[in-house]
Motif scaffolding. Structure first.
Motif, short mmCIF file in Angstrom:
data_model
loop_
_atom_site.label_atom_id
_atom_site.label_comp_id
_atom_site.label_asym_id
_atom_site.label_seq_id
_atom_site.Cartn_x
_atom_site.Cartn_y
_atom_site.Cartn_z
N ALA A 90 -18.58 -22.41 -20.18
CA ALA A 90 -19.60 -23.36 -20.76
C ALA A 90 -19.22 -24.77 -20.49
CB ALA A 90 -19.00 -23.15 -22.64
N VAL A 91 -18.18 -25.50 -20.36
CA VAL A 91 -17.64 -26.74 -19.94
C VAL A 91 -18.29 -27.06 -18.36
CG1 VAL A 91 -15.98 -28.39 -19.26
CG2 VAL A 91 -15.82 -27.05 -21.54
N ALA A 92 -18.08 -26.00 -17.59
CA ALA A 92 -18.61 -26.20 -16.24
C ALA A 92 -20.25 -26.08 -16.35
CB ALA A 92 -18.21 -24.89 -15.44
N SER A 93 -20.87 -25.54 -17.18
CA SER A 93 -22.03 -25.52 -17.25
C SER A 93 -22.69 -26.95 -17.66
CB SER A 93 -22.74 -24.41 -18.32
OG SER A 93 -24.04 -24.49 -18.51
N LEU A 94 -22.20 -27.51 -18.62
CA LEU A 94 -22.35 -28.84 -19.14
C LEU A 94 -22.50 -29.76 -18.23
CD1 LEU A 94 -20.95 -28.38 -22.78
CD2 LEU A 94 -23.50 -28.34 -22.03
N LYS A 95 -21.72 -29.68 -16.90
CA LYS A 95 -21.61 -30.44 -16.02
C LYS A 95 -22.84 -30.79 -15.15
CE LYS A 95 -16.68 -29.87 -15.40
NZ LYS A 95 -15.61 -29.65 -14.30
N ASP A 96 -23.83 -29.92 -15.34
CA ASP A 96 -25.06 -29.81 -14.79
C ASP A 96 -26.04 -30.65 -15.58
OD1 ASP A 96 -27.58 -29.15 -14.16
OD2 ASP A 96 -27.21 -27.35 -12.93
N THR A 97 -26.30 -31.85 -15.14
CA THR A 97 -27.12 -32.79 -16.10
C THR A 97 -28.53 -32.38 -16.06
OG1 THR A 97 -27.69 -34.01 -13.88
CG2 THR A 97 -25.88 -34.72 -14.91
N ARG A 98 -29.02 -31.30 -15.66
CA ARG A 98 -30.33 -30.75 -16.08
C ARG A 98 -30.30 -30.27 -17.39
NH1 ARG A 98 -31.77 -26.72 -11.51
NH2 ARG A 98 -29.25 -26.31 -11.80
N ILE A 99 -29.11 -29.71 -17.85
CA ILE A 99 -29.12 -28.92 -18.99
C ILE A 99 -29.37 -29.92 -20.21
CG2 ILE A 99 -27.49 -27.82 -20.73
CD1 ILE A 99 -26.18 -26.51 -18.38
N LYS A 100 -30.53 -29.22 -21.11
CA LYS A 100 -30.86 -29.99 -22.29
C LYS A 100 -30.24 -29.32 -23.46
CE LYS A 100 -35.03 -30.86 -25.10
NZ LYS A 100 -36.61 -30.87 -25.05
N GLU A 101 -29.95 -28.01 -23.35
CA GLU A 101 -29.29 -27.34 -24.57
C GLU A 101 -28.51 -26.17 -23.86
OE1 GLU A 101 -31.68 -25.74 -27.58
OE2 GLU A 101 -33.21 -24.87 -26.24
N GLN A 102 -27.82 -25.81 -24.65
CA GLN A 102 -26.56 -24.71 -24.29
C GLN A 102 -26.11 -23.86 -25.51
OE1 GLN A 102 -23.33 -24.57 -21.03
NE2 GLN A 102 -22.06 -24.79 -22.76
N LEU A 103 -26.51 -22.76 -25.77
CA LEU A 103 -26.14 -21.74 -26.77
C LEU A 103 -24.83 -20.90 -26.17
CD1 LEU A 103 -29.35 -20.50 -28.20
CD2 LEU A 103 -28.38 -22.67 -28.77
N VAL A 104 -23.68 -20.97 -26.82
CA VAL A 104 -22.51 -20.40 -26.70
C VAL A 104 -22.41 -19.19 -27.54
CG1 VAL A 104 -20.08 -20.08 -26.03
CG2 VAL A 104 -21.42 -21.97 -25.63
N VAL A 105 -22.61 -17.96 -27.26
CA VAL A 105 -22.52 -16.75 -28.12
C VAL A 105 -21.42 -16.12 -28.05
CG1 VAL A 105 -23.91 -14.74 -28.72
CG2 VAL A 105 -25.23 -16.71 -27.84
N ASP A 106 -20.76 -15.84 -29.06
CA ASP A 106 -19.47 -15.01 -29.14
C ASP A 106 -19.49 -14.39 -30.57
OD1 ASP A 106 -16.73 -15.28 -27.51
OD2 ASP A 106 -16.44 -14.55 -29.47
N ALA A 107 -18.89 -13.01 -30.47
CA ALA A 107 -19.02 -12.01 -31.53
C ALA A 107 -17.74 -12.51 -32.64
CB ALA A 107 -18.77 -10.39 -31.16
N LEU A 108 -16.74 -13.20 -32.06
CA LEU A 108 -15.68 -13.13 -32.83
C LEU A 108 -15.75 -14.79 -33.46
CD1 LEU A 108 -12.90 -11.45 -30.55
CD2 LEU A 108 -14.29 -10.52 -32.47
N ASP A 109 -15.83 -14.97 -34.81
CA ASP A 109 -15.70 -15.99 -35.49
C ASP A 109 -14.25 -16.90 -35.07
OD1 ASP A 109 -14.23 -14.43 -36.98
OD2 ASP A 109 -15.30 -15.17 -38.73
N THR A 110 -13.24 -16.18 -34.70
CA THR A 110 -11.91 -16.59 -34.43
C THR A 110 -11.74 -17.34 -33.31
OG1 THR A 110 -10.81 -14.80 -35.60
CG2 THR A 110 -9.31 -15.87 -34.15
N VAL A 111 -12.61 -16.85 -32.18
CA VAL A 111 -12.54 -17.50 -31.02
C VAL A 111 -13.60 -18.89 -31.13
CG1 VAL A 111 -13.40 -17.49 -28.45
CG2 VAL A 111 -12.05 -15.66 -29.63
#
Length: 242
Positions: free
Chosen positions: A82-103
């Protein structure tokens, strides 16, 4: 000075007991190493992140659009994809999906180092839910705030490989039918990229080819101090047709 070993958190989850640990190994330098275990199984370590970062780098490099990208990251882990993805300046929005609320909580509470980076970036949003359920329901899709949204890229790192599953129920995702349902959520020429701990599997490449117009597999090498040499993971990069 940090403790040589500390269990930061341990909680029950639908998949079993999941724990976050921190350790120091003086032989590997002056740094904290974060680990996640599910039961007795090691899921991830901050010692080995090259392929998780390559998932973002290789996947997003295949996206042709030059601005305002919408991206889904399936599987939060320790946050490296997720952090590596946000280094791309073209990104306007990123959704990080995880089944575990603990994580998700570990990141929101900044119990892991990259939580601070993700929380500080307004483009990033956590989605608590099963990636596989959301992927195969295109009418509602990944974004709980916008049903049926289309994305430029979907980056997946949950199962160990396309034939070795974190949860046996995930096996049903790896079919032409369900991969096609996920692909409905990609824009034309959108990209699906997926991490695997193993070398590329020809049967899975052929399966991906029943859904996507282009399939490329990349082997990602990294140094493994426990083995005293090189280890490899792989990343599949697939492009949807027009």
């Amino acid at each position: 000075m940090s403790l040589l070993f500390e269990e930061i958190d341990s909680q029950n989850s639908p998949l079993g007991v999941i724990s976050l640990r921190k350790r120091r190994m003086p032989a590997f330098g002056d740094r904290d190493i974060f680990e996640v275990k599910l039961g007795d199984e090691f899921l991830m370590s901050s010692m080995f992140v090259e392929a998780e970062e390559a998932l973002s780098d290789l996947g997003l490099a295949a996206v042709k659009a030059d601005k305002d990208l919408s991206v889904v990251v399936g599987g939060l882990g320790l946050g490296y994809t997720a952090v590596a993805s946000l280094k791309d300046t073209r990104i306007k929005e990123q959704l990080v999906v995880d089944a575990l609320d603990t994580v998700i909580g570990w990141h929101q509470n900044e119990q892991v180092p990259l939580g601070k980076d993700l929380n500080a970036d307004p483009r990033n949003r956590y989605v608590h839910g099963s990636f596989f359920d959301l992927a195969t329901a295109p009418a509602t899709g990944f974004d709980p705030e916008c049903a049926g949204k289309k994305f430029d890229a979907i980056l997946l790192d949950i199962d160990h490989s396309p034939t070795e599953y974190l949860n046996a129920a995930n096996a049903s995702f790896y079919t032409t039918e369900n991969l096609s349902l996920m692909a409905e959520q990609l824009k034309p020429e959108g990209v699906f990229a997926m991490w695997s701990q193993n070398l590329p599997e020809p049967e899975f490449e052929a399966l991906l080819g029943t859904v996507f117009s282009s399939v490329t597999s990349h082997v990602v090498p990294f140094y493994n101090p426990f083995q005293g040499g090189e280890s490899t993971n792989s990343v599949y990069v697939c492009i949807k047709g027009r």
